[in-house]
Design an enzyme around this catalytic site. Structure first.
Site, mmCIF file in Angstrom:
data_model
loop_
_atom_site.group_PDB
_atom_site.id
_atom_site.type_symbol
_atom_site.label_atom_id
_atom_site.label_comp_id
_atom_site.label_asym_id
_atom_site.label_seq_id
_atom_site.Cartn_x
_atom_site.Cartn_y
_atom_site.Cartn_z
ATOM 1 N N ARG A 1 2.468 -8.546 4.699
ATOM 2 C CA ARG A 1 1.482 -7.773 4.436
ATOM 3 C C ARG A 1 1.142 -7.164 2.995
ATOM 4 O O ARG A 1 2.443 -7.239 2.304
ATOM 5 C CB ARG A 1 1.679 -6.179 5.373
ATOM 6 C CG ARG A 1 1.564 -6.511 6.912
ATOM 7 C CD ARG A 1 -0.106 -6.602 7.347
ATOM 8 N NE ARG A 1 -0.155 -6.676 8.689
ATOM 9 C CZ ARG A 1 -0.302 -7.742 9.387
ATOM 10 N NH1 ARG A 1 -0.102 -8.983 8.622
ATOM 11 N NH2 ARG A 1 -0.338 -7.838 10.688
ATOM 12 N N GLU B 1 -7.359 -5.384 1.009
ATOM 13 C CA GLU B 1 -8.147 -6.543 1.523
ATOM 14 C C GLU B 1 -9.613 -5.991 2.025
ATOM 15 O O GLU B 1 -9.593 -4.931 2.561
ATOM 16 C CB GLU B 1 -7.456 -7.202 2.757
ATOM 17 C CG GLU B 1 -6.102 -7.990 2.295
ATOM 18 C CD GLU B 1 -5.497 -8.504 3.656
ATOM 19 O OE1 GLU B 1 -4.285 -8.648 3.559
ATOM 20 O OE2 GLU B 1 -6.203 -8.543 4.515
ATOM 21 N N HIS C 1 -6.253 -13.865 4.150
ATOM 22 C CA HIS C 1 -5.471 -13.491 5.269
ATOM 23 C C HIS C 1 -5.708 -14.465 6.200
ATOM 24 O O HIS C 1 -6.298 -13.959 7.731
ATOM 25 C CB HIS C 1 -6.007 -12.010 5.488
ATOM 26 C CG HIS C 1 -4.824 -11.382 6.396
ATOM 27 N ND1 HIS C 1 -4.431 -9.901 6.508
ATOM 28 C CD2 HIS C 1 -3.961 -11.914 7.427
ATOM 29 C CE1 HIS C 1 -3.553 -9.561 7.183
ATOM 30 N NE2 HIS C 1 -3.228 -10.923 7.989
#
Lengths: 316, 351
Positions: B270, B299, B317
């Site tokens: 993450r 993000e 991602h």
């Protein structure tokens, strides 16, 4: 022995500079590429030249060998031997050495890197991010690698290394080779078309010979099909490039990862707009670690020859 | 009593193996119809667009409410809160304390992800709300991507592809890059994904080291009791642990310095695992050799200073974003919801 009087011809610039520097230090180095007219170099120096250091770009063809009456050894800074006239060398009693094994890992790594880059569209996604497009929406879904069947043409050192890596991704492995290998558990197919029909990712990892030229032709590409991916880390001429390009452009082939082309450094521009291909400028063994080790092997072979010791990695 | 003849015929039918089979199928069909009817009325809140297949299936089987359909999120929740029995969230938007508080009839959170950092697990436990995630089905894809990132970073695959497409090969060779095989790989978190990465990296002759909250007795890899030790003793550091309060910024300045100017960081965990400003300055100043990143702190924002660097690979991602895995994850979400509403054991419960 005053090795500085031994003439060594280097056919073209090679990186890293380490090899050229060492050759210059140890021998009387002549740089082929500094002479636009090759005869300018060959005429005055042909009697001096006892060794040629070539590579995958420019080796030692019949013309060059004929022009060097005192040539004793060709030490190639490559594992591929297609740019060396081996028959002529044998005739003349000229020794040939190369750099096997050293590039095996790099070439196999690149094979896997190309597969992942093509299937997961890594380059496309990196570009997507750098163009600021993620703010507008997600990148597209791509295709899984783990578990896909991998077919390898040529189960030599490089082919075996690719198989070993792909197995760790749970890929069933199959191969085509001139003859079935006794010491392997992988499934053998007696023809390239059979192999292509029975795998999702086809990897070219054999050496280039007259028999393997265009071993990937229209029939093989059709057998691989619209979901299949071709990976070429062999030589450009292994693949009928015109057929490959039309298959990709027309969607008859799912994708391709190419490190080599028929007319390097030309690469088919029709492919530049496609997002299901990855195109690399023949970087197969282009790592600092490997090139340094290759250079040491070239130097080691030359030294052994001029000291009348057994060559480290002879071909002929 | 004499049974009517048709009954005797039916009884003979039922007592044969074919008859019992037909009976079973008929019962299953009836059960299936009843279950469908039951679930059709269950309100399921999807937090954000995540998979058109999942959305279609939720629409078909349940009463689907889409949080993003309405501009005024608070009003939307107020109007529909009583209806919602389930939340389907993901790594972008999960079920935080505020959302859970606004849904009095919430029974289950079925996350379309393996990561749970966007779910207030404590609150769920308190309220007796079940939580499921999607482990295992995405392990391979994420591990594949970690290796893909390491290779792409070290061998500059994207840069080389761009070099060729921009016509630069005609003027010169591409520069030399650096070898992957044999480099030492350090893995932060040796769970499902970390183990899958280790298995793949081993095939490239990479010695494997790891750091975990505790040593894994079945792992043949070298254990390091601190992240800094791990970073100091590997060339490629891969973040593969869960995001918790303890692992936030686990890769900080000290760890980056320990990894050093020849070291590479790969983050498929993450964004908040890494102190991003420290990472950016280390890369820009050459104190870190390179990075392959699939996740970021905010993000889809990415520090633009990274865009100029050739020793980084930046993905959006996409760790589990393959067609096959997306479907498998969605199927698992659906199966967990169904199991819950039919009173059956959950397939992949967390709480």
């Amino acid at each position: 022995m005053d090795s500085n009087s031994i003439g060594v011809l280097m056919t073209c610039p090679m990186s890293p500079p380490y090899l050229e520097q060492e050759l210059d230090r140890r021998y009387r180095l002549l740089r082929f590429w500094k002479f636009p007219q090759k005869s300018e170099l060959l005429k005055p120096h042909s009697q001096e030249i006892r060794a040629v250091v070539g590579n995958a770009t420019i080796g030692a063809n019949a013309e060059l060998i004929d022009a060097l009456p005192k040539l004793e050894i060709v030490s190639s800074y490559s594992v591929g031997l297609d740019k060396i006239d081996l028959a002529k060398c044998k005739e003349r009693g000229i020794k040939v050495t190369y750099t096997p094994d050293l590039i095996t890992d790099d070439a196999a790594d690149l094979g896997i890197a190309l597969i992942l880059a093509v299937l997961r569209k890594i380059c496309g996604c990196d570009l997507f991010v750098r163009r600021g497009l993620w703010k507008n929406g997600d990148f597209q879904l791509t295709s899984k690698f783990t578990g896909k069947s991998v077919g390898i043409i040529g189960l030599g050192r490089i082919g075996t290394a690719i198989a070993k890596r792909a197995e760790a991704f749970d890929c069933p492995i199959s191969y085509y080779s001139r003859s079935e290998k006794a010491d392997t558990n992988y499934k053998y197919y007696p023809s390239v078309i059979d192999l292509a029909s029975n795998c999702q990712i086809l990897v070219v990892a054999c050496s280039l010979t007259p028999e393997t030229r265009h071993i990937i032709n229209r029939e093989v590409i059709d057998a691989l099909g619209p979901k299949g991916v071709l990976i070429n880390i062999g030589r450009g001429p292994h693949v009928d490039e015109a057929e490959l390009v039309s298959a990709l452009v027309e969607g008859r082939l799912g994708g391709a990862g190419l490190d080599v082309f028929e007319n390097e450094p030309e690469a088919p521009e029709e492919l530049f707009g496609l997002d299901n291909v990855v195109l690399l400028p023949h970087v197969g063994s282009g790592t600092i670690e490997t090139r340094t080790a290759m250079a040491d092997l070239v130097l080691g072979n030359l030294e052994a020859h001029f000291l009348n010791k057994p060559l480290l990695t002879p071909v002929v | 009593m004499r049974w009517p003849s048709f009954f005797h015929r039916r009884r003979r039918k039922f007592s044969s193996p074919q008859g019992r089979n037909q009976n079973l199928h008929r019962a299953l069909r009836i059960l299936s119809v009843v279950s469908s009817k039951l679930m059709e009325n269950k309100g399921v809140l999807m937090t954000c667009p995540m998979s058109s297949y999942l959305e279609e299936q939720l629409q078909k089987r349940f009463r689907l409410l889409k949080l993003w359909d309405s501009q005024m999120k608070a009003d939307f929740l107020k109007q529909n809160s009583q209806l919602i029995s389930a939340v389907v969230g993901n790594t972008v938007l999960g079920a935080d304390s505020e959302l859970i508080d606004s849904l009095p009839n919430l029974e289950i959170v079925s996350s379309n992800s393996v990561g749970l950092d966007k779910i207030d697990l404590v609150k769920c436990k308190e309220r007796g709300i079940r939580v499921t995630n999607t482990p295992d089905v995405l392990t391979d894809d994420v591990a594949d991507l970690a290796i893909g990132l390491a290779l792409a970073t070290l061998r500059k695959i994207s840069v080389a592809d761009g070099f060729l497409r921009n016509g630069l090969w005609k003027n010169s060779d591409f520069g030399l890059t650096t070898k992957f095989s044999g480099k030492s790989v350090g893995i932060l978190g040796l769970g499902r994904i970390g183990s899958a990465i280790a298995k793949r990296a081993k095939a490239f002759g990479c010695p494997i080291g790891y750091h975990s909250r505790s040593r894994k007795p079945n792992a043949n890899y070298k254990y390091y009791s601190s992240v800094i030790d791990l970073a100091a003793n590997c060339q490629i550091l891969v973040v593969a642990c869960a995001l918790t309060d303890e692992t936030r910024h686990i890769v900080n300045r000290e760890v980056i310095d320990a990894l050093g100017p020849e070291g590479i960081l790969i983050n498929i965990g993450r964004g908040p695992h890494v102190d991003e400003p420290e990472l950016v300055s280390a890369l820009v100043e050459g104190r870190l050799g390179g990075a392959g990143l699939d996740v970021y702190e905010n993000e889809p924002e990415i520090p633009e200073k990274l865009f100029q660097l050739q020793n980084v690979v930046l993905l959006s991602h996409v760790g589990s974003d393959t067609v096959a895995t997306c479907k498998a994850m969605a199927d698992l979400v659906l199966a967990n919801l169904e199991a819950h509403f039919l009173g059956k054991p959950l397939l992949t419960p967390v709480v």
